[in-house]
Design a protein around this motif. Structure first.
Motif, PDB file in Angstrom:
ATOM      1  N   PHE A 207      51.670  10.955  42.953  1.00 52.44           N
ATOM      2  CA  PHE A 207      52.072  10.315  44.205  1.00 52.44           C
ATOM      3  C   PHE A 207      52.130   8.805  44.013  1.00 52.44           C
ATOM      4  O   PHE A 207      51.404   8.235  43.192  1.00 52.44           O
ATOM      5  CB  PHE A 207      51.099  10.667  45.336  1.00 52.44           C
ATOM      6  CG  PHE A 207      51.274  12.059  45.862  1.00 52.44           C
ATOM      7  CD1 PHE A 207      52.061  12.307  46.973  1.00 52.44           C
ATOM      8  CD2 PHE A 207      50.663  13.128  45.233  1.00 52.44           C
ATOM      9  CE1 PHE A 207      52.229  13.596  47.455  1.00 52.44           C
ATOM     10  CE2 PHE A 207      50.822  14.421  45.706  1.00 52.44           C
ATOM     11  CZ  PHE A 207      51.603  14.659  46.816  1.00 52.44           C
ATOM     12  N   THR A 208      53.020   8.151  44.764  1.00 46.83           N
ATOM     13  CA  THR A 208      53.164   6.699  44.724  1.00 46.83           C
ATOM     14  C   THR A 208      53.072   6.154  46.142  1.00 46.83           C
ATOM     15  O   THR A 208      52.977   6.928  47.105  1.00 46.83           O
ATOM     16  CB  THR A 208      54.510   6.297  44.098  1.00 46.83           C
ATOM     17  OG1 THR A 208      55.562   6.866  44.879  1.00 46.83           O
ATOM     18  CG2 THR A 208      54.616   6.774  42.654  1.00 46.83           C
ATOM     19  N   ASN A 209      53.132   4.841  46.258  1.00 45.87           N
ATOM     20  CA  ASN A 209      53.052   4.179  47.571  1.00 45.87           C
ATOM     21  C   ASN A 209      51.856   4.702  48.367  1.00 45.87           C
ATOM     22  O   ASN A 209      51.955   4.997  49.555  1.00 45.87           O
ATOM     23  CB  ASN A 209      54.342   4.342  48.372  1.00 45.87           C
ATOM     24  CG  ASN A 209      55.524   3.718  47.673  1.00 45.87           C
ATOM     25  OD1 ASN A 209      55.400   2.669  47.044  1.00 45.87           O
ATOM     26  ND2 ASN A 209      56.663   4.365  47.737  1.00 45.87           N
ATOM     27  N   ILE A 210      50.735   4.831  47.700  1.00 46.83           N
ATOM     28  CA  ILE A 210      49.531   5.387  48.325  1.00 46.83           C
ATOM     29  C   ILE A 210      48.851   4.318  49.163  1.00 46.83           C
ATOM     30  O   ILE A 210      48.641   3.195  48.716  1.00 46.83           O
ATOM     31  CB  ILE A 210      48.572   5.929  47.247  1.00 46.83           C
ATOM     32  CG1 ILE A 210      49.252   7.043  46.454  1.00 46.83           C
ATOM     33  CG2 ILE A 210      47.267   6.417  47.882  1.00 46.83           C
ATOM     34  CD1 ILE A 210      48.520   7.448  45.198  1.00 46.83           C
TER      35      ILE A 210
ATOM     36  N   LEU B  87      45.487  11.684  44.251  1.00 41.90           N
ATOM     37  CA  LEU B  87      46.904  11.539  44.570  1.00 41.90           C
ATOM     38  C   LEU B  87      47.641  10.849  43.429  1.00 41.90           C
ATOM     39  O   LEU B  87      48.745  11.265  43.046  1.00 41.90           O
ATOM     40  CB  LEU B  87      47.094  10.758  45.874  1.00 41.90           C
ATOM     41  CG  LEU B  87      46.715  11.472  47.170  1.00 41.90           C
ATOM     42  CD1 LEU B  87      46.806  10.513  48.350  1.00 41.90           C
ATOM     43  CD2 LEU B  87      47.597  12.684  47.402  1.00 41.90           C
ATOM     44  N   GLU B  88      47.049   9.803  42.874  1.00 42.17           N
ATOM     45  CA  GLU B  88      47.663   9.102  41.736  1.00 42.17           C
ATOM     46  C   GLU B  88      47.837  10.056  40.555  1.00 42.17           C
ATOM     47  O   GLU B  88      48.894  10.094  39.929  1.00 42.17           O
ATOM     48  CB  GLU B  88      46.801   7.908  41.322  1.00 42.17           C
ATOM     49  CG  GLU B  88      46.791   6.794  42.329  1.00 42.17           C
ATOM     50  CD  GLU B  88      45.753   5.721  42.032  1.00 42.17           C
ATOM     51  OE1 GLU B  88      45.893   4.630  42.589  1.00 42.17           O
ATOM     52  OE2 GLU B  88      44.803   5.976  41.257  1.00 42.17           O
TER      53      GLU B  88
ATOM     54  N   GLY C 221      50.466   9.431  50.670  1.00 43.17           N
ATOM     55  CA  GLY C 221      51.223   9.107  49.469  1.00 43.17           C
ATOM     56  C   GLY C 221      52.577   9.787  49.491  1.00 43.17           C
ATOM     57  O   GLY C 221      52.794  10.743  50.244  1.00 43.17           O
TER      58      GLY C 221
ATOM     59  N   ARG D 148      55.944  13.586  51.564  1.00 43.13           N
ATOM     60  CA  ARG D 148      54.742  12.794  51.775  1.00 43.13           C
ATOM     61  C   ARG D 148      53.576  13.718  52.076  1.00 43.13           C
ATOM     62  O   ARG D 148      53.756  14.784  52.661  1.00 43.13           O
ATOM     63  CB  ARG D 148      54.921  11.832  52.949  1.00 43.13           C
ATOM     64  CG  ARG D 148      55.840  10.697  52.616  1.00 43.13           C
ATOM     65  CD  ARG D 148      55.705   9.581  53.588  1.00 43.13           C
ATOM     66  NE  ARG D 148      56.525   9.837  54.765  1.00 43.13           N
ATOM     67  CZ  ARG D 148      56.505   9.085  55.839  1.00 43.13           C
ATOM     68  NH1 ARG D 148      55.702   8.058  55.914  1.00 43.13           N
ATOM     69  NH2 ARG D 148      57.281   9.353  56.848  1.00 43.13           N
TER      70      ARG D 148
ATOM     71  N   VAL E 289      42.375   9.162  46.795  1.00 44.50           N
ATOM     72  CA  VAL E 289      43.389   8.237  46.285  1.00 44.50           C
ATOM     73  C   VAL E 289      43.600   8.459  44.789  1.00 44.50           C
ATOM     74  O   VAL E 289      44.732   8.555  44.316  1.00 44.50           O
ATOM     75  CB  VAL E 289      43.004   6.773  46.593  1.00 44.50           C
ATOM     76  CG1 VAL E 289      43.920   5.811  45.861  1.00 44.50           C
ATOM     77  CG2 VAL E 289      43.058   6.519  48.094  1.00 44.50           C
TER      78      VAL E 289
END
Length: 67
Positions: free
Chosen positions: A46-49, A41-42, A64, A4, A38
């Motif tokens: 990364f997921t579940n941000i 991160l995408e 994330g 994370r 954000v």
């Protein structure tokens, strides 16, 4: 590879502590964490941000997960 990532930064859009620091009164009034981090991160996979204001509202955060 897995883990994370938490990013916390001053939120100058709140016009509080961030702009009262010496040399910081010219900061843009933009929450860069929520507006740019954000998306980055995408893009980095990364997921579940999640993002939002820190409880003291002078900061913003984004977190994330990557697996």
């Amino acid at each position: 590879e897995n883990g994370r990532l938490l990013i916390v930064d001053l939120n100058p859009s709140q016009r509080g502590l961030a702009t009262s620091l010496p040399g910081h009164n010219q900061l843009e009034q933009v929450d860069h964490v929520r507006n740019e981090v954000v998306t980055r991160l995408e893009t980095a996979g990364f997921t579940n941000i999640q993002s939002g204001p820190h409880p003291n509202k002078q900061f913003s955060y984004a977190i994330g997960e990557k697996s």
